[in-house]
Design an enzyme around this catalytic site. Structure first.
Site: not given
Length: 205
Positions: A8, A46, A48, A81, A106, A151
Site C-alpha cells: 500500500d 487498497d 475501496h 481514502h 484489497k 496493513c
C-alpha cells in the site's frame, strides 16, 4: 525462494494524502533499493468503493477515529481514502514498479475492511496471494510498506499463519501511530508471532 512484498505505498497514505503516514515517503528510496536484491516482487493496493463502510463520511454524525460495529465486529472509521480510480489510490510516482509480478487489490467489499494483503478482516474473502506465492515456489516473504501498525502488521501475521518464513524490514515501513506506541507495539507483536524484524541493509542472498 524469496519474495519482496510492498504493501500500500499509495498517494493517500503519503504526505499530502487523505490518510497520510508521517514521513511515509521516506521509505520509497529504501524500497526501491531493496528491489534490486529480489527477482520476485509483488504489491498490494487498497482499492475501496466510494461507499465503503469503513469511511466515517458514510455514517451520519461519525468522525474518523471512532469505532463502530460493522457486521458484528469492531471497525475503526477512517477518512475517505484510496477510492477506486482516484489519484489517491495510485502508487506514488517515485516507486519503481518495473519488476513487479502482480498487484493484489484489497478492500473492494464495501461491507468489510481489509488490512491484510491475504484476507479481509473477517477472513472470508481471499485475495489469492497465498496461492500465487505457492504457485511460484515462494517460501520466504519480506514485507515493506504502509502502515506498520495496520496493513503491514496484518499482512505479516497472515503470512506467518499461511506458513511462510516472514521478515519485516523495519526501516522500510512507517506507522499511523494513532497512539504514540503503536509502531513499537506492532513490531513487538509481529516479532512475538514469529516474524524476524531486520533492517534493509541486512537483507542479502
Amino acid at each position: 525462494m524469496e519474495a519482496l512484498l510492498i504493501v500500500d505505498v499509495q498517494n493517500d497514505f503519503l504526505p499530502g494524502g487523505a490518510l497520510a503516514v508521517t514521513e511515509g515517503d521516506k521509505i520509497i528510496p529504501i524500497i526501491n533499493k531493496l528491489q534490486e536484491k529480489f527477482d520476485f516482487i509483488i504489491a498490494t493496493q487498497d482499492w475501496h468503493p466510494a461507499d465503503h463502510k469503513s469511511f466515517a463520511a458514510n455514517h451520519t454524525g461519525k468522525k474518523p477515529g471512532e469505532v463502530i460495529k460493522l457486521g458484528g465486529t469492531d471497525q475503526m472509521l477512517w477518512p475517505v481514502h484510496c477510492v477506486q480510480e482516484s489519484e489517491g489510490a495510485e502508487f506514488h510516482a517515485a516507486l519503481d514498479r518495473s519488476k513487479w509480478k502482480k498487484v493484489f487489490r484489497k478492500g473492494l467489499n464495501p461491507l468489510v475492511d481489509s488490512y491484510s494483503g491475504f484476507f479481509d478482516n473477517k477472513k472470508k474473502e481471499d485475495t489469492g496471494l497465498t496461492a500465487f506465492l505457492h504457485e511460484n515456489g515462494i517460501t520466504d516473504v519480506y514485507v515493506t510498506g504502509l502502515a506498520a501498525d495496520y496493513c503491514v502488521k496484518f499482512t505479516v501475521l497472515d503470512a506467518l499463519k499461511e506458513g511462510f518464513d516472514t521478515y519485516l524490514i523495519k526501516d522500510a515501513t512507517k506507522a499511523v501511530n494513532l497512539s504514540p506506541n503503536d509502531y513499537d507495539n506492532a513490531l513487538k507483536e509481529m516479532n512475538k508471532s514469529g516474524a524476524e524484524v531486520l533492517l534493509s541493509q541486512a537483507v542479502s542472498f
